[in-house]
Scaffold this motif. Structure first.
Motif, PDB file in Angstrom:
ATOM      1  N   LYS A 145      26.625 -20.546 -24.176  1.00  0.00           N
ATOM      2  CA  LYS A 145      27.022 -19.792 -23.110  1.00  0.00           C
ATOM      3  C   LYS A 145      28.133 -19.013 -23.035  1.00  0.00           C
ATOM      4  CE  LYS A 145      26.318 -18.235 -18.937  1.00  0.00           C
ATOM      5  NZ  LYS A 145      24.844 -17.325 -18.708  1.00  0.00           N
ATOM      6  N   ARG A 146      28.151 -17.802 -22.950  1.00  0.00           N
ATOM      7  CA  ARG A 146      29.239 -16.941 -22.800  1.00  0.00           C
ATOM      8  C   ARG A 146      29.365 -16.326 -21.610  1.00  0.00           C
ATOM      9  NH1 ARG A 146      25.725 -15.013 -26.724  1.00  0.00           N
ATOM     10  NH2 ARG A 146      26.175 -15.991 -28.739  1.00  0.00           N
ATOM     11  N   TYR A 147      30.898 -15.861 -21.126  1.00  0.00           N
ATOM     12  CA  TYR A 147      31.055 -15.402 -20.044  1.00  0.00           C
ATOM     13  C   TYR A 147      31.777 -14.018 -20.409  1.00  0.00           C
ATOM     14  CZ  TYR A 147      30.671 -19.659 -17.416  1.00  0.00           C
ATOM     15  OH  TYR A 147      30.187 -20.906 -16.962  1.00  0.00           O
ATOM     16  N   GLY A 148      31.260 -12.884 -20.784  1.00  0.00           N
ATOM     17  CA  GLY A 148      31.618 -11.729 -21.234  1.00  0.00           C
ATOM     18  C   GLY A 148      32.319 -12.013 -22.620  1.00  0.00           C
ATOM     19  N   SER A 149      33.657 -11.991 -22.951  1.00  0.00           N
ATOM     20  CA  SER A 149      34.021 -12.238 -24.441  1.00  0.00           C
ATOM     21  C   SER A 149      34.391 -13.554 -24.559  1.00  0.00           C
ATOM     22  CB  SER A 149      35.012 -11.530 -24.914  1.00  0.00           C
ATOM     23  OG  SER A 149      36.261 -11.677 -23.885  1.00  0.00           O
ATOM     24  N   THR A 150      34.340 -14.492 -23.754  1.00  0.00           N
ATOM     25  CA  THR A 150      34.624 -15.931 -23.720  1.00  0.00           C
ATOM     26  C   THR A 150      33.316 -16.897 -24.031  1.00  0.00           C
ATOM     27  OG1 THR A 150      36.413 -15.468 -22.010  1.00  0.00           O
ATOM     28  CG2 THR A 150      35.460 -17.922 -22.369  1.00  0.00           C
ATOM     29  N   GLY A 159      34.839 -26.554 -21.363  1.00  0.00           N
ATOM     30  CA  GLY A 159      33.219 -26.074 -21.138  1.00  0.00           C
ATOM     31  C   GLY A 159      32.265 -27.249 -20.326  1.00  0.00           C
ATOM     32  N   LYS A 160      32.878 -28.249 -19.765  1.00  0.00           N
ATOM     33  CA  LYS A 160      32.180 -29.455 -19.307  1.00  0.00           C
ATOM     34  C   LYS A 160      31.213 -28.715 -18.031  1.00  0.00           C
ATOM     35  CE  LYS A 160      35.878 -31.528 -18.085  1.00  0.00           C
ATOM     36  NZ  LYS A 160      36.897 -30.688 -18.739  1.00  0.00           N
ATOM     37  N   THR A 161      31.919 -28.145 -17.190  1.00  0.00           N
ATOM     38  CA  THR A 161      31.220 -27.589 -15.944  1.00  0.00           C
ATOM     39  C   THR A 161      30.098 -26.760 -16.428  1.00  0.00           C
ATOM     40  OG1 THR A 161      33.181 -28.042 -14.612  1.00  0.00           O
ATOM     41  CG2 THR A 161      31.441 -26.667 -13.679  1.00  0.00           C
ATOM     42  N   THR A 162      30.462 -25.916 -17.241  1.00  0.00           N
ATOM     43  CA  THR A 162      29.630 -24.746 -17.825  1.00  0.00           C
ATOM     44  C   THR A 162      28.251 -25.494 -18.345  1.00  0.00           C
ATOM     45  OG1 THR A 162      31.225 -23.145 -18.204  1.00  0.00           O
ATOM     46  CG2 THR A 162      29.183 -22.879 -19.211  1.00  0.00           C
ATOM     47  N   THR A 163      28.445 -26.664 -19.086  1.00  0.00           N
ATOM     48  CA  THR A 163      27.623 -27.512 -19.598  1.00  0.00           C
ATOM     49  C   THR A 163      26.560 -28.143 -18.511  1.00  0.00           C
ATOM     50  OG1 THR A 163      28.869 -27.744 -21.378  1.00  0.00           O
ATOM     51  CG2 THR A 163      26.765 -29.332 -21.458  1.00  0.00           C
ATOM     52  N   ILE A 164      27.285 -28.908 -17.606  1.00  0.00           N
ATOM     53  CA  ILE A 164      26.610 -29.338 -16.357  1.00  0.00           C
ATOM     54  C   ILE A 164      25.914 -28.351 -15.878  1.00  0.00           C
ATOM     55  CG2 ILE A 164      27.141 -29.837 -14.115  1.00  0.00           C
ATOM     56  CD1 ILE A 164      28.835 -32.042 -15.143  1.00  0.00           C
ATOM     57  N   ILE A 219      22.610 -27.946 -17.473  1.00  0.00           N
ATOM     58  CA  ILE A 219      21.567 -29.156 -17.397  1.00  0.00           C
ATOM     59  C   ILE A 219      20.983 -28.912 -16.208  1.00  0.00           C
ATOM     60  CG2 ILE A 219      21.842 -31.467 -17.246  1.00  0.00           C
ATOM     61  CD1 ILE A 219      23.955 -31.691 -19.420  1.00  0.00           C
ATOM     62  N   THR A 220      21.765 -28.638 -15.025  1.00  0.00           N
ATOM     63  CA  THR A 220      21.172 -28.845 -13.588  1.00  0.00           C
ATOM     64  C   THR A 220      20.337 -27.541 -13.407  1.00  0.00           C
ATOM     65  OG1 THR A 220      23.189 -28.129 -12.511  1.00  0.00           O
ATOM     66  CG2 THR A 220      22.810 -30.439 -12.947  1.00  0.00           C
ATOM     67  N   GLY A 221      20.350 -26.229 -14.222  1.00  0.00           N
ATOM     68  CA  GLY A 221      19.753 -25.157 -13.843  1.00  0.00           C
ATOM     69  C   GLY A 221      20.442 -24.323 -13.218  1.00  0.00           C
ATOM     70  N   LEU A 222      21.631 -24.333 -12.842  1.00  0.00           N
ATOM     71  CA  LEU A 222      22.461 -23.480 -12.065  1.00  0.00           C
ATOM     72  C   LEU A 222      22.798 -22.099 -12.984  1.00  0.00           C
ATOM     73  CD1 LEU A 222      24.697 -25.968 -10.313  1.00  0.00           C
ATOM     74  CD2 LEU A 222      22.842 -24.661  -9.262  1.00  0.00           C
ATOM     75  N   LEU A 223      22.910 -22.499 -14.378  1.00  0.00           N
ATOM     76  CA  LEU A 223      23.121 -21.410 -15.294  1.00  0.00           C
ATOM     77  C   LEU A 223      22.255 -21.279 -16.434  1.00  0.00           C
ATOM     78  CD1 LEU A 223      26.949 -21.379 -16.001  1.00  0.00           C
ATOM     79  CD2 LEU A 223      25.710 -19.639 -14.818  1.00  0.00           C
ATOM     80  N   ARG A 224      21.970 -20.278 -16.933  1.00  0.00           N
ATOM     81  CA  ARG A 224      20.841 -20.387 -18.013  1.00  0.00           C
ATOM     82  C   ARG A 224      21.658 -19.959 -19.259  1.00  0.00           C
ATOM     83  NH1 ARG A 224      16.337 -15.330 -17.864  1.00  0.00           N
ATOM     84  NH2 ARG A 224      15.659 -15.791 -20.154  1.00  0.00           N
ATOM     85  N   ALA A 225      21.296 -20.885 -20.191  1.00  0.00           N
ATOM     86  CA  ALA A 225      21.937 -20.610 -21.650  1.00  0.00           C
ATOM     87  C   ALA A 225      21.549 -19.311 -22.308  1.00  0.00           C
ATOM     88  CB  ALA A 225      21.467 -21.946 -22.355  1.00  0.00           C
ATOM     89  N   ASP A 226      22.565 -18.476 -22.809  1.00  0.00           N
ATOM     90  CA  ASP A 226      22.359 -17.468 -23.483  1.00  0.00           C
ATOM     91  C   ASP A 226      21.668 -17.864 -24.857  1.00  0.00           C
ATOM     92  OD1 ASP A 226      23.716 -15.734 -21.972  1.00  0.00           O
ATOM     93  OD2 ASP A 226      25.615 -16.706 -22.895  1.00  0.00           O
ATOM     94  N   GLU A 227      21.596 -18.831 -25.466  1.00  0.00           N
ATOM     95  CA  GLU A 227      20.819 -19.355 -26.567  1.00  0.00           C
ATOM     96  C   GLU A 227      20.814 -20.868 -26.533  1.00  0.00           C
ATOM     97  OE1 GLU A 227      22.411 -17.727 -30.182  1.00  0.00           O
ATOM     98  OE2 GLU A 227      23.190 -16.158 -29.355  1.00  0.00           O
ATOM     99  N   GLY A 228      19.727 -21.203 -27.305  1.00  0.00           N
ATOM    100  CA  GLY A 228      19.368 -22.605 -27.232  1.00  0.00           C
ATOM    101  C   GLY A 228      18.462 -23.070 -26.400  1.00  0.00           C
ATOM    102  N   GLN A 229      18.331 -24.512 -26.005  1.00  0.00           N
ATOM    103  CA  GLN A 229      17.252 -25.097 -25.395  1.00  0.00           C
ATOM    104  C   GLN A 229      17.765 -26.092 -24.502  1.00  0.00           C
ATOM    105  OE1 GLN A 229      12.874 -25.449 -26.002  1.00  0.00           O
ATOM    106  NE2 GLN A 229      13.652 -27.197 -26.846  1.00  0.00           N
ATOM    107  N   VAL A 230      17.632 -26.290 -22.982  1.00  0.00           N
ATOM    108  CA  VAL A 230      17.885 -27.260 -22.408  1.00  0.00           C
ATOM    109  C   VAL A 230      16.683 -28.071 -21.716  1.00  0.00           C
ATOM    110  CG1 VAL A 230      19.236 -28.112 -20.406  1.00  0.00           C
ATOM    111  CG2 VAL A 230      19.839 -26.046 -21.672  1.00  0.00           C
TER     112      VAL A 230
END
Ligand code: ATP
Length: 257
Positions: free
Chosen positions: A19-24, A49-54, A57-68
């Motif tokens: 998961k990326r936020y701009g260049s991060t 990156g804990k909250t981003t991972t959570i 997992i909970t579907g509040l953010l979509r992964a740029d790559e990979g699968q959840v």
């Protein structure tokens, strides 16, 4: 809790998630599998990156790559089904100010199609265990942080989810409630559920987690039980020492995960 026909299927499965936020790059290729009946603690320094991972997992953010996957359901393609199996408690409890705690819990129960009998059974039990009787019928705008946290935690149990995802479960709770939450986690996993929790309280992780994952700069740098993490450290380290070593110094223990 839904009966899972494939009992050995992971409750949560992340495969090469980015998961990326701009260049991060907040999460940088994490693969991780958490089993039913497991209490998993996800640790890491601020900004790791804990909250981003959570949120993925909970579907509040979509992964740029990979699968959840949650209980085998793809959080992106089949989010509604996956979300019915999950409960999420964020670190900042959110409630509607003009509802009472009881109204909020009944609202959550209705959203998940929980029968009134089941709702009342769970609510009675949690009202007693969390000492909520004195305030549950007051509007939540009058609640202290701990009271809000109790109601939000109760809302996570009301639909008997398979997967509990909790950010900082114990912060702001009194010692009796901390004990009750620990007991509820253990009872939840005994029924076949899984707990995925983020915490900075290493004692909590050390005391109740079956396995611990440490994330640093978006990457998983350690994964295993306390015994396995100590083995990798080649000597008797506390979780605090292992955590600081892996997240502050250049060299980790062996090959990390
Ligand atoms: P903490 O323990 O401080 O809560 P964390 O491990 O939960 O931290 P995240 O909130 O996942 O960390 O943040 C990971 C990285 O992503 C950080 O560099 C953060 O600045 C960045 N980040 C998080 N959310 C956003 C956003 N909405 N926009 C831009 N960057 C973000």
């Amino acid at each position: 809790m839904t009966k899972d026909p494939q009992l050995d299927r992971p409750a949560i499965e992340l495969t090469s998630v980015i998961k990326r936020y701009g260049s991060t790059t907040a999460v940088d290729g994490i693969s991780l599998s958490v089993s039913p009946k497991e209490i998993f603690a996800f640790l890491g320094p601020n900004g790791a990156g804990k909250t981003t991972t959570i949120k993925m997992i909970t579907g509040l953010l979509r992964a740029d790559e990979g699968q959840v996957l949650v209980c085998g359901q793809n959080m992106h393609n089949n989010g509604m089904v996956a979300k019915r199996r999950i409960a999420y408690v964020p670190d900042q409890p959110f409630l509607y100010d003009k509802l009472t705690g009881r109204e909020f819990l009944c609202f959550v129960a209705r959203m998940y199609d929980v029968s009134e009998a089941t709702r009342d059974r769970i609510l009675d039990d949690l009202t007693h265990r969390f000492d909520m009787r004195a305030f549950l019928d007051q509007m939540t705008e009058s609640y202290s942080h701990g009271m809000k946290q109790k109601v939000v935690l109760a809302s996570a149990f009301i639909h008997e989810p398979d997967v509990l995802v909790i950010d900082e479960p114990m912060v702001g709770l009194d010692p009796k409630t901390v004990r009750e939450v620990k007991d509820l986690f253990v009872e939840h996993t005994a029924r076949g559920g899984c707990v995925f929790m983020c915490t900075h309280t290493l004692e909590v992780a050390e005391a109740i987690a079956d396995r611990i994952g440490i994330i640093n700069k978006g990457q998983l740098v350690a994964l295993g039980s306390m015994a396995e993490l100590r083995d990798k450290a080649h000597q008797e380290h506390s979780l605090e020492e292992i955590f600081l070593h892996l997240t502050q110094e250049k060299d980790g223990f062996g090959d990390g995960c």
